[in-house]
Design a protein around this motif. Structure first.
Motif, PDB file in Angstrom:
ATOM      1  N   UNK A  66       0.879  -1.170   0.000  1.00  0.00           N
ATOM      2  CA  UNK A  66       0.000   0.000   0.000  1.00  0.00           C
ATOM      3  C   UNK A  66       0.916   1.219   0.000  1.00  0.00           C
ATOM      4  N   UNK A  67       1.118   1.772  -1.174  1.00  0.00           N
ATOM      5  CA  UNK A  67       2.028   2.900  -1.328  1.00  0.00           C
ATOM      6  C   UNK A  67       1.389   4.166  -0.787  1.00  0.00           C
ATOM      7  N   UNK A  68       2.174   4.924  -0.035  1.00  0.00           N
ATOM      8  CA  UNK A  68       1.688   6.156   0.571  1.00  0.00           C
ATOM      9  C   UNK A  68       2.049   7.394  -0.235  1.00  0.00           C
ATOM     10  N   UNK A  69       3.128   7.280  -1.048  1.00  0.00           N
ATOM     11  CA  UNK A  69       3.579   8.441  -1.826  1.00  0.00           C
ATOM     12  C   UNK A  69       4.542   7.991  -2.920  1.00  0.00           C
ATOM     13  N   UNK A  70       4.748   8.865  -3.880  1.00  0.00           N
ATOM     14  CA  UNK A  70       5.730   8.618  -4.935  1.00  0.00           C
ATOM     15  C   UNK A  70       7.129   8.552  -4.328  1.00  0.00           C
ATOM     16  N   UNK A  71       7.399   9.380  -3.355  1.00  0.00           N
ATOM     17  CA  UNK A  71       8.713   9.384  -2.698  1.00  0.00           C
ATOM     18  C   UNK A  71       8.998   8.027  -2.050  1.00  0.00           C
ATOM     19  N   UNK A  72       7.990   7.429  -1.443  1.00  0.00           N
ATOM     20  CA  UNK A  72       8.148   6.105  -0.837  1.00  0.00           C
ATOM     21  C   UNK A  72       8.497   5.066  -1.913  1.00  0.00           C
ATOM     22  N   UNK A  73       7.776   5.078  -3.032  1.00  0.00           N
ATOM     23  CA  UNK A  73       8.060   4.142  -4.118  1.00  0.00           C
ATOM     24  C   UNK A  73       9.453   4.368  -4.689  1.00  0.00           C
ATOM     25  N   UNK A  74       9.840   5.623  -4.861  1.00  0.00           N
ATOM     26  CA  UNK A  74      11.179   5.935  -5.363  1.00  0.00           C
ATOM     27  C   UNK A  74      12.255   5.381  -4.432  1.00  0.00           C
ATOM     28  N   UNK A  75      12.056   5.498  -3.133  1.00  0.00           N
ATOM     29  CA  UNK A  75      13.026   4.994  -2.157  1.00  0.00           C
ATOM     30  C   UNK A  75      13.117   3.469  -2.211  1.00  0.00           C
ATOM     31  N   UNK A  76      11.984   2.794  -2.366  1.00  0.00           N
ATOM     32  CA  UNK A  76      11.982   1.335  -2.478  1.00  0.00           C
ATOM     33  C   UNK A  76      12.772   0.913  -3.708  1.00  0.00           C
ATOM     34  N   UNK A  77      12.471   1.528  -4.853  1.00  0.00           N
ATOM     35  CA  UNK A  77      13.161   1.158  -6.088  1.00  0.00           C
ATOM     36  C   UNK A  77      14.639   1.506  -6.049  1.00  0.00           C
ATOM     37  N   UNK A  78      15.016   2.568  -5.368  1.00  0.00           N
ATOM     38  CA  UNK A  78      16.431   2.906  -5.217  1.00  0.00           C
ATOM     39  C   UNK A  78      17.163   1.799  -4.466  1.00  0.00           C
ATOM     40  N   UNK A  79      16.585   1.329  -3.371  1.00  0.00           N
ATOM     41  CA  UNK A  79      17.200   0.236  -2.603  1.00  0.00           C
ATOM     42  C   UNK A  79      17.255  -1.050  -3.414  1.00  0.00           C
ATOM     43  N   UNK A  80      16.169  -1.381  -4.106  1.00  0.00           N
ATOM     44  CA  UNK A  80      16.149  -2.613  -4.895  1.00  0.00           C
ATOM     45  C   UNK A  80      17.187  -2.569  -6.014  1.00  0.00           C
ATOM     46  N   UNK A  81      17.272  -1.444  -6.706  1.00  0.00           N
ATOM     47  CA  UNK A  81      18.223  -1.334  -7.813  1.00  0.00           C
ATOM     48  C   UNK A  81      19.678  -1.320  -7.353  1.00  0.00           C
ATOM     49  N   UNK A  82      19.914  -0.994  -6.096  1.00  0.00           N
ATOM     50  CA  UNK A  82      21.272  -1.001  -5.553  1.00  0.00           C
ATOM     51  C   UNK A  82      21.723  -2.407  -5.139  1.00  0.00           C
ATOM     52  N   UNK A  83      20.797  -3.329  -5.048  1.00  0.00           N
ATOM     53  CA  UNK A  83      21.111  -4.699  -4.613  1.00  0.00           C
ATOM     54  C   UNK A  83      21.781  -5.461  -5.761  1.00  0.00           C
ATOM     55  N   UNK A  84      22.964  -6.019  -5.546  1.00  0.00           N
ATOM     56  CA  UNK A  84      23.661  -6.718  -6.631  1.00  0.00           C
ATOM     57  C   UNK A  84      22.973  -8.008  -7.082  1.00  0.00           C
ATOM     58  N   UNK A  85      22.068  -8.552  -6.281  1.00  0.00           N
ATOM     59  CA  UNK A  85      21.389  -9.801  -6.637  1.00  0.00           C
ATOM     60  C   UNK A  85      20.180  -9.570  -7.532  1.00  0.00           C
ATOM     61  N   UNK A  86      19.752  -8.325  -7.653  1.00  0.00           N
ATOM     62  CA  UNK A  86      18.564  -8.003  -8.444  1.00  0.00           C
ATOM     63  C   UNK A  86      19.026  -7.485  -9.808  1.00  0.00           C
TER      64      UNK A  86
END
Length: 90
Positions: A66-86
């Motif tokens: 349940x996304x609360x804001x665009x900023x929240x989604x951006x932060x999630x995707x930033x962390x995911x894209x930084x993960x070397x396994x993804x």
């Protein structure tokens, strides 16, 4: 509402599927869930779906949040894209 939220086609809060893919390594789903939980407090266990590729070499994990804001989604995707396994996010 912030200026960034005005630019988004989504009306927050909303249900949003976060998809991440990578090689089928042990616990990739747990790694992805841990990264998403940094930004989402109320993630339920049935929010996670996994699907193996035809040959089983890759796995796709979808986490419905349940996304609360665009900023929240951006932060999630930033962390995911930084993960070397993804290897890819959608």
């Amino acid at each position: 509402m912030t200026e960034l939220e005005h630019e988004s086609p989504f009306k927050f809060p909303c249900q949003f599927p976060i998809k991440a893919m990578g090689k089928n390594i042990p616990d990739l789903d747990a790694i992805i869930v841990a990264l998403v939980r940094r930004h989402v407090d109320n993630l339920s266990e049935n929010a996670v779906r996994t699907r193996l590729s035809k040959g089983g070499k890759f796995i796709a994990i979808t986490v419905e949040v349940e996304a609360q804001s665009k900023a929240q989604l951006d932060a999630i995707y930033t962390d995911l894209n930084a993960c070397p396994h993804i290897t890819m996010t959608l």
